[in-house]
Write a protein that holds these residues in place. Structure first.
Motif, PDB file in Angstrom:
ATOM      1  N   SER A   1       0.785  -1.231   0.000  1.00 57.79           N
ATOM      2  CA  SER A   1       0.000   0.000   0.000  1.00 57.79           C
ATOM      3  C   SER A   1       0.820   1.287   0.000  1.00 57.79           C
ATOM      4  O   SER A   1       0.272   2.337  -0.356  1.00 57.79           O
ATOM      5  CB  SER A   1      -0.941   0.014   1.203  1.00 57.79           C
ATOM      6  N   PHE A   2       2.089   1.245   0.375  1.00 61.30           N
ATOM      7  CA  PHE A   2       2.867   2.481   0.400  1.00 61.30           C
ATOM      8  C   PHE A   2       3.143   2.964  -1.017  1.00 61.30           C
ATOM      9  O   PHE A   2       3.304   2.168  -1.944  1.00 61.30           O
ATOM     10  CB  PHE A   2       4.166   2.289   1.171  1.00 61.30           C
ATOM     11  N   PRO A   3       3.262   4.290  -1.193  1.00 62.92           N
ATOM     12  CA  PRO A   3       3.294   4.856  -2.540  1.00 62.92           C
ATOM     13  C   PRO A   3       4.646   4.829  -3.247  1.00 62.92           C
ATOM     14  O   PRO A   3       4.688   4.821  -4.464  1.00 62.92           O
ATOM     15  CB  PRO A   3       2.849   6.300  -2.328  1.00 62.92           C
ATOM     16  N   ASP A   4       5.743   4.846  -2.509  1.00 59.71           N
ATOM     17  CA  ASP A   4       7.035   4.969  -3.196  1.00 59.71           C
ATOM     18  C   ASP A   4       8.029   3.929  -2.686  1.00 59.71           C
ATOM     19  O   ASP A   4       7.793   3.220  -1.725  1.00 59.71           O
ATOM     20  CB  ASP A   4       7.596   6.378  -3.059  1.00 59.71           C
ATOM     21  N   VAL A   5       9.158   3.884  -3.361  1.00 61.30           N
ATOM     22  CA  VAL A   5      10.170   2.862  -3.073  1.00 61.30           C
ATOM     23  C   VAL A   5      10.729   3.007  -1.661  1.00 61.30           C
ATOM     24  O   VAL A   5      10.913   2.013  -0.957  1.00 61.30           O
ATOM     25  CB  VAL A   5      11.307   2.930  -4.112  1.00 61.30           C
ATOM     26  N   ALA A   6      10.999   4.224  -1.244  1.00 65.92           N
ATOM     27  CA  ALA A   6      11.599   4.425   0.082  1.00 65.92           C
ATOM     28  C   ALA A   6      10.679   3.920   1.192  1.00 65.92           C
ATOM     29  O   ALA A   6      11.128   3.243   2.131  1.00 65.92           O
ATOM     30  CB  ALA A   6      11.918   5.900   0.289  1.00 65.92           C
ATOM     31  N   ALA A   7       9.408   4.221   1.098  1.00 71.78           N
ATOM     32  CA  ALA A   7       8.464   3.755   2.110  1.00 71.78           C
ATOM     33  C   ALA A   7       8.304   2.237   2.044  1.00 71.78           C
ATOM     34  O   ALA A   7       8.182   1.571   3.069  1.00 71.78           O
ATOM     35  CB  ALA A   7       7.115   4.443   1.919  1.00 71.78           C
ATOM     36  N   ARG A   8       8.302   1.693   0.844  1.00 68.70           N
ATOM     37  CA  ARG A   8       8.170   0.245   0.700  1.00 68.70           C
ATOM     38  C   ARG A   8       9.387  -0.481   1.260  1.00 68.70           C
ATOM     39  O   ARG A   8       9.264  -1.582   1.797  1.00 68.70           O
ATOM     40  CB  ARG A   8       7.975  -0.124  -0.767  1.00 68.70           C
ATOM     41  N   LEU A   9      10.552   0.128   1.137  1.00 68.89           N
ATOM     42  CA  LEU A   9      11.750  -0.487   1.718  1.00 68.89           C
ATOM     43  C   LEU A   9      11.638  -0.564   3.234  1.00 68.89           C
ATOM     44  O   LEU A   9      12.072  -1.540   3.851  1.00 68.89           O
ATOM     45  CB  LEU A   9      13.004   0.286   1.318  1.00 68.89           C
ATOM     46  N   GLN A  10      11.074   0.479   3.840  1.00 69.72           N
ATOM     47  CA  GLN A  10      10.871   0.456   5.293  1.00 69.72           C
ATOM     48  C   GLN A  10       9.932  -0.685   5.671  1.00 69.72           C
ATOM     49  O   GLN A  10      10.178  -1.421   6.627  1.00 69.72           O
ATOM     50  CB  GLN A  10      10.296   1.790   5.768  1.00 69.72           C
ATOM     51  N   ALA A  11       8.838  -0.816   4.907  1.00 72.70           N
ATOM     52  CA  ALA A  11       7.860  -1.863   5.205  1.00 72.70           C
ATOM     53  C   ALA A  11       8.419  -3.255   4.935  1.00 72.70           C
ATOM     54  O   ALA A  11       8.021  -4.225   5.577  1.00 72.70           O
ATOM     55  CB  ALA A  11       6.593  -1.638   4.381  1.00 72.70           C
ATOM     56  N   ALA A  12       9.327  -3.356   3.987  1.00 74.59           N
ATOM     57  CA  ALA A  12       9.867  -4.664   3.633  1.00 74.59           C
ATOM     58  C   ALA A  12      10.957  -5.131   4.590  1.00 74.59           C
ATOM     59  O   ALA A  12      11.241  -6.323   4.655  1.00 74.59           O
ATOM     60  CB  ALA A  12      10.424  -4.632   2.210  1.00 74.59           C
ATOM     61  N   THR A  13      11.586  -4.212   5.313  1.00 69.30           N
ATOM     62  CA  THR A  13      12.713  -4.631   6.149  1.00 69.30           C
ATOM     63  C   THR A  13      12.401  -4.604   7.639  1.00 69.30           C
ATOM     64  O   THR A  13      12.574  -5.624   8.318  1.00 69.30           O
ATOM     65  CB  THR A  13      13.943  -3.746   5.883  1.00 69.30           C
ATOM     66  N   LYS A  14      11.959  -3.497   8.164  1.00 68.81           N
ATOM     67  CA  LYS A  14      11.845  -3.387   9.620  1.00 68.81           C
ATOM     68  C   LYS A  14      10.782  -4.304  10.223  1.00 68.81           C
ATOM     69  O   LYS A  14      11.103  -5.094  11.111  1.00 68.81           O
ATOM     70  CB  LYS A  14      11.626  -1.936  10.010  1.00 68.81           C
ATOM     71  N   PRO A  15       9.523  -4.238   9.794  1.00 63.76           N
ATOM     72  CA  PRO A  15       8.556  -5.151  10.426  1.00 63.76           C
ATOM     73  C   PRO A  15       8.802  -6.617  10.085  1.00 63.76           C
ATOM     74  O   PRO A  15       8.534  -7.499  10.905  1.00 63.76           O
ATOM     75  CB  PRO A  15       7.201  -4.700   9.895  1.00 63.76           C
ATOM     76  N   GLN A  16       9.340  -6.879   8.912  1.00 67.02           N
ATOM     77  CA  GLN A  16       9.617  -8.264   8.543  1.00 67.02           C
ATOM     78  C   GLN A  16      10.719  -8.846   9.425  1.00 67.02           C
ATOM     79  O   GLN A  16      10.626  -9.980   9.882  1.00 67.02           O
ATOM     80  CB  GLN A  16      10.023  -8.359   7.065  1.00 67.02           C
ATOM     81  N   THR A  17      11.767  -8.054   9.649  1.00 68.40           N
ATOM     82  CA  THR A  17      12.856  -8.525  10.509  1.00 68.40           C
ATOM     83  C   THR A  17      12.378  -8.703  11.943  1.00 68.40           C
ATOM     84  O   THR A  17      12.672  -9.720  12.581  1.00 68.40           O
ATOM     85  CB  THR A  17      14.044  -7.545  10.448  1.00 68.40           C
ATOM     86  N   LEU A  18      11.633  -7.737  12.455  1.00 68.05           N
ATOM     87  CA  LEU A  18      11.089  -7.849  13.811  1.00 68.05           C
ATOM     88  C   LEU A  18      10.185  -9.063  13.922  1.00 68.05           C
ATOM     89  O   LEU A  18      10.272  -9.833  14.884  1.00 68.05           O
ATOM     90  CB  LEU A  18      10.317  -6.582  14.191  1.00 68.05           C
ATOM     91  N   GLY A  19       9.320  -9.261  12.927  1.00 63.94           N
ATOM     92  CA  GLY A  19       8.417 -10.409  12.951  1.00 63.94           C
ATOM     93  C   GLY A  19       9.158 -11.728  12.946  1.00 63.94           C
ATOM     94  O   GLY A  19       8.820 -12.652  13.693  1.00 63.94           O
ATOM     95  N   LEU A  20      10.175 -11.825  12.105  1.00 58.22           N
ATOM     96  CA  LEU A  20      10.952 -13.062  12.055  1.00 58.22           C
ATOM     97  C   LEU A  20      11.656 -13.319  13.388  1.00 58.22           C
ATOM     98  O   LEU A  20      11.660 -14.443  13.892  1.00 58.22           O
ATOM     99  CB  LEU A  20      11.976 -13.019  10.926  1.00 58.22           C
ATOM    100  N   ILE A  21      12.232 -12.280  13.971  1.00 56.26           N
ATOM    101  CA  ILE A  21      12.930 -12.442  15.252  1.00 56.26           C
ATOM    102  C   ILE A  21      11.954 -12.908  16.334  1.00 56.26           C
ATOM    103  O   ILE A  21      12.271 -13.809  17.128  1.00 56.26           O
ATOM    104  CB  ILE A  21      13.629 -11.126  15.661  1.00 56.26           C
ATOM    105  N   LEU A  22      10.757 -12.320  16.373  1.00 55.76           N
ATOM    106  CA  LEU A  22       9.771 -12.740  17.373  1.00 55.76           C
ATOM    107  C   LEU A  22       9.343 -14.196  17.166  1.00 55.76           C
ATOM    108  O   LEU A  22       9.225 -14.957  18.134  1.00 55.76           O
ATOM    109  CB  LEU A  22       8.552 -11.814  17.331  1.00 55.76           C
ATOM    110  N   VAL A  23       9.120 -14.581  15.923  1.00 57.92           N
ATOM    111  CA  VAL A  23       8.750 -15.973  15.641  1.00 57.92           C
ATOM    112  C   VAL A  23       9.895 -16.912  16.024  1.00 57.92           C
ATOM    113  O   VAL A  23       9.664 -17.983  16.612  1.00 57.92           O
ATOM    114  CB  VAL A  23       8.362 -16.140  14.157  1.00 57.92           C
TER     115      VAL A  23
END
Length: 116
Positions: free
Chosen positions: A28-50
Motif C-alpha cells: 500500500s505504500f506509494p514509493d520505493v523508500a516507504a516500501r523499503l521500510q515496510a519490507a525490512t523493519k517489520p519483517q525482521t522484527l516479525g521473524l525475530i519474534l517468531v
C-alpha cells in the motif's frame, strides 16, 4: 499449558502480525523508500519474534541454529535495503522532493563535478 507455551504463542502471533503489517505496507505504500521500510523493519522484527517463540519450545542446539538465522537476517536485511534504495535512487524511482536530507544526491553531484 505452562507459561513457556503462553509466552511462545504470544511471541509467534506478534511476529506473524508484524510480518502481516509489513506485507500490507509493502503493497500500500506509494514509493520505493516507504516500501523499503515496510519490507525490512517489520519483517525482521516479525521473524525475530517468531524465532524466539520457536526457540522457547526447542532444545539448545535447535535454538542456537534459530539464533544464527536471526543474526543473518539482522545483518543482511539493512544492507540489501540500502543497496536497493541506492539503485532506485540512481534509476530516478524515488521522488527527491520528499526527501528531508539528500546525502546521496549531494555525493553524486560532487562526483559528477569532479569527473568533468
Amino acid at each position: 499449558m505452562n507459561w513457556i507455551d503462553v509466552v511462545s504463542a504470544v511471541l509467534m502471533i506478534g511476529g506473524a502480525l508484524s510480518c502481516l503489517l509489513g506485507a500490507i505496507g509493502l503493497l500500500s505504500f506509494p514509493d520505493v523508500a516507504a516500501r523499503l521500510q515496510a519490507a525490512t523493519k517489520p519483517q525482521t522484527l516479525g521473524l525475530i519474534l517468531v524465532l524466539i517463540g520457536a526457540a522457547l519450545q526447542l532444545g539448545f542446539p535447535e535454538a542456537l541454529a534459530l539464533a544464527l538465522v536471526g543474526l543473518f537476517q539482522m545483518l543482511t536485511a539493512p544492507i540489501v535495503a540500502q543497496l536497493v534504495g541506492r539503485a532506485a535512487y540512481r534509476a530516478d524511482s524515488i521522488r527527491r522532493d520528499t526527501l528531508v536530507i539528500d546525502e546521496l544526491g549531494e555525493r553524486l553531484d560532487r562526483e559528477r563535478g569532479s569527473a568533468s
